[in-house]
Design a protein around this motif. Structure first.
Motif, PDB file in Angstrom:
ATOM      1  N   ASP A 116       0.803  -1.224   0.000  1.00 50.69           N
ATOM      2  CA  ASP A 116       0.000   0.000   0.000  1.00 50.69           C
ATOM      3  C   ASP A 116       0.833   1.271   0.000  1.00 50.69           C
ATOM      4  N   ALA A 117       2.121   1.149  -0.301  1.00 51.63           N
ATOM      5  CA  ALA A 117       2.986   2.321  -0.415  1.00 51.63           C
ATOM      6  C   ALA A 117       3.465   2.393  -1.860  1.00 51.63           C
ATOM      7  N   VAL A 118       3.300   3.533  -2.504  1.00 50.41           N
ATOM      8  CA  VAL A 118       3.520   3.639  -3.946  1.00 50.41           C
ATOM      9  C   VAL A 118       4.561   4.714  -4.246  1.00 50.41           C
ATOM     10  N   PHE A 119       5.481   4.369  -5.144  1.00 54.63           N
ATOM     11  CA  PHE A 119       6.412   5.351  -5.693  1.00 54.63           C
ATOM     12  C   PHE A 119       6.212   5.360  -7.205  1.00 54.63           C
ATOM     13  N   PHE A 120       5.925   6.531  -7.768  1.00 57.90           N
ATOM     14  CA  PHE A 120       5.642   6.624  -9.202  1.00 57.90           C
ATOM     15  C   PHE A 120       6.923   6.859 -10.004  1.00 57.90           C
ATOM     16  N   THR A 121       6.980   6.215 -11.166  1.00 60.99           N
ATOM     17  CA  THR A 121       8.133   6.324 -12.053  1.00 60.99           C
ATOM     18  C   THR A 121       7.665   6.734 -13.452  1.00 60.99           C
ATOM     19  N   ASN A 122       8.628   6.868 -14.354  1.00 61.51           N
ATOM     20  CA  ASN A 122       8.327   7.236 -15.735  1.00 61.51           C
ATOM     21  C   ASN A 122       8.383   6.055 -16.690  1.00 61.51           C
ATOM     22  N   SER A 123       8.886   4.903 -16.224  1.00 66.77           N
ATOM     23  CA  SER A 123       9.051   3.761 -17.123  1.00 66.77           C
ATOM     24  C   SER A 123       9.256   2.491 -16.307  1.00 66.77           C
ATOM     25  N   GLY A 124       9.260   1.366 -16.999  1.00 67.20           N
ATOM     26  CA  GLY A 124       9.496   0.095 -16.333  1.00 67.20           C
ATOM     27  C   GLY A 124      10.912  -0.045 -15.826  1.00 67.20           C
ATOM     28  N   THR A 125      11.874   0.328 -16.636  1.00 63.30           N
ATOM     29  CA  THR A 125      13.263   0.181 -16.191  1.00 63.30           C
ATOM     30  C   THR A 125      13.563   1.095 -15.002  1.00 63.30           C
ATOM     31  N   GLU A 126      12.949   2.281 -14.970  1.00 64.98           N
ATOM     32  CA  GLU A 126      13.131   3.142 -13.799  1.00 64.98           C
ATOM     33  C   GLU A 126      12.493   2.517 -12.566  1.00 64.98           C
ATOM     34  N   GLY A 127      11.369   1.835 -12.776  1.00 66.49           N
ATOM     35  CA  GLY A 127      10.745   1.139 -11.661  1.00 66.49           C
ATOM     36  C   GLY A 127      11.626   0.027 -11.113  1.00 66.49           C
ATOM     37  N   VAL A 128      12.263  -0.721 -12.008  1.00 69.19           N
ATOM     38  CA  VAL A 128      13.178  -1.772 -11.575  1.00 69.19           C
ATOM     39  C   VAL A 128      14.360  -1.182 -10.815  1.00 69.19           C
ATOM     40  N   GLU A 129      14.908  -0.094 -11.355  1.00 73.81           N
ATOM     41  CA  GLU A 129      16.010   0.580 -10.654  1.00 73.81           C
ATOM     42  C   GLU A 129      15.580   0.979  -9.241  1.00 73.81           C
ATOM     43  N   GLY A 130      14.388   1.548  -9.133  1.00 75.96           N
ATOM     44  CA  GLY A 130      13.902   1.955  -7.822  1.00 75.96           C
ATOM     45  C   GLY A 130      13.695   0.786  -6.892  1.00 75.96           C
ATOM     46  N   ALA A 131      13.140  -0.310  -7.404  1.00 75.11           N
ATOM     47  CA  ALA A 131      12.900  -1.491  -6.571  1.00 75.11           C
ATOM     48  C   ALA A 131      14.211  -2.085  -6.072  1.00 75.11           C
TER      49      ALA A 131
END
Length: 460
Positions: A116-131
């Protein structure tokens, strides 16, 4: 003030390949021309593209999974127009946007377990980097385990957990301590976990390269191993999430809750790039653990109002048009039809998939004449055979598909979730025709692909 951009777009529509050859990526232009994919599309709606000659093409690629709700959905377009006309105060940065809060609330409502905690990104690869970054900070360990055939993006961190040589070449050294293991192999995973120094395990719930589906007991086994050894479980659903597999999230098929869930692509509705990392409040709190660290991870455009509105509108369409259920139904029809074709054609050896992410596996034939041609093609280029399927699907039947990965002999389809039974019938009829030609040793398909191999060798 009026703009000439749309007028110029219409006037210069035939210059796309010329412009890209000169200013963008001339090698990709050559690839499209060699395989006969240079159609010059000028418009799109729903499941269909229209080229400059007025020919409609059934889009079974969906922008690599971006267009789950179909192309140019009028509802999303209307919502975006309304947000623009409202002149919202987007990206103030030193303030908070209500649309991003609303989309985060929706994601928390739909995500499995207590994510239930969300961080928004601009793309899938940025999401992977963040994770990966979140998992490193939350676990205190930097070793990451990933899977063979994985694809998580092409920025350096994401590339470090890709196991494909064709992407890693010329980019080493990458992040240290990124260890690959076979997909669907719990023993290999535990062997790496035993040392006690692994912080996270990242995987695609359904692998995009080759469309490999987890065994029935695999993900629960992963969850158990991660709990036992204190490893954070990262599910990458950038392509296979948001209804594509016939469930909102692919992990829902197995009732498993990851620690971090990465989504993107289809969340955009096909209009505005957007993605998200969804995790637990406990993990999120270990990264953003004080007022001084409120910007411990951030970006500029991640919460822009247009992207947030596109995400909210996309969920409205997924729910109102029952697209998740339709994905499951149409996927079952396609897989059943392909399995019947596999009984008829010896080189179609396996059908893999969930919902509308489907891979067709080809293998060496038993008949001697076909076997000789198979070996010759693979000696010329390991990726040639699948072009014998994808090229005629487009050239003769106006259906867009793709080769699923380097050296895999797999053709992949990612249809929009809103396709109907007529679209399914069209595809299965086209596949029957393409397979029939591919099994004729004297047919035009073999000659076309052999000639393609010769042209590719000369231009490489």
């Amino acid at each position: 003030m009026s703009s000439k951009i749309l007028k110029q777009y219409k006037e210069r529509i035939t210059e796309a390949y010329k412009l890209h050859r000169k200013y963008v990526n001339p090698q990709f232009v050559r690839v499209l021309e060699v395989i006969g994919y240079d159609r010059n599309y000028v418009s799109a709606e729903g499941a269909y593209l229209t080229d400059s000659k007025g020919v409609k093409v059934l889009d079974f690629l969906s922008g690599f999974g971006v267009y789950n709700i179909g192309r140019n959905h009028p509802h999303v377009a209307q919502v975006l127009h309304e947000v623009i006309d409202a002149k919202t105060a987007s990206l103030v940065q030193m303030d908070l946007g209500v649309l991003s809060g609303m989309l985060a609330e929706k994601l928390a409502e739909l995500a499995p377990g207590d994510l239930d905690a969300v961080f928004f990104t601009n793309s899938g690869t940025e999401g992977v980097e963040g994770a990966l970054k979140f998992a490193r900070q939350a676990s205190g360990k930097h070793k990451v385990v990933h899977c063979h055939h994985a694809f998580h993006g092409l920025t350096l961190g994401s590339l470090s957990v890709n196991a494909n040589k064709e992407f890693r070449d010329r980019n080493t050294p990458l992040l240290p301590d990124c260890v690959p293991v076979p997909f669907n192999d719990l023993k290999a995973l535990e062997d790496v976990f035993r040392a006690g120094d692994v912080g996270s395990f990242i995987f695609e719930t359904v692998q995009g390269k080759g469309v490999f589906v987890p065994d029935d007991d695999y993900l629960q086994g992963v969850r158990d191993l991660c709990d036992r050894y204190g490893v954070l479980m990262i599910a990458d659903e950038v392509q296979c999430g948001l209804g594509r597999t016939g469930k909102m999230f692919a992990v829902d098929h197995w009732g498993v809750k990851p620690d971090l869930l990465v989504i993107s692509k289809a969340l955009s509705g096909g209009f505005i790039p957007v993605g998200a990392v969804i995790t637990t409040r406990e993990i999120h709190g270990k990264i953003f653990d004080s007022m001084e660290r409120c910007f411990a991870h951030s970006n500029t455009f991640g919460q822009n109002d247009l992207a947030m509105a596109a995400g909210l509108a996309t969920f409205e369409i997924l729910e109102q048009e029952n697209l998740v259920e339709n994905s499951a139904k149409m996927g079952e029809l396609i897989i059943a039809g392909l399995e019947k074709l596999s009984e008829k054609y010896e080189m179609l050896t396996e059908i893999r998939g969930k919902g509308l992410i489907i891979g067709m596996q080809f293998g060496e034939p038993k008949s001697m004449a076909l076997k000789a041609s198979w070996k010759l093609l693979h000696k010329m280029n390991v990726d040639l055979f699948c072009q014998m399927i994808t090229m005629p699907l487009l050239e003769k039947h106006n259906i867009l598909s793709q080769v699923a990965g380097h050296g895999l002999d797999t053709v992949k389809i990612l249809p929009p979730l809103m396709i109907n039974e007529d679209d399914v019938d069209k595809f299965l009829t086209a596949m029957d025709s393409a397979l029939k030609e591919a099994h004729k040793i004297t047919g035009s398909a073999w000659k076309t692909v052999k000639d393609l191999g010769v042209r590719t060798a000369k231009t490489s």
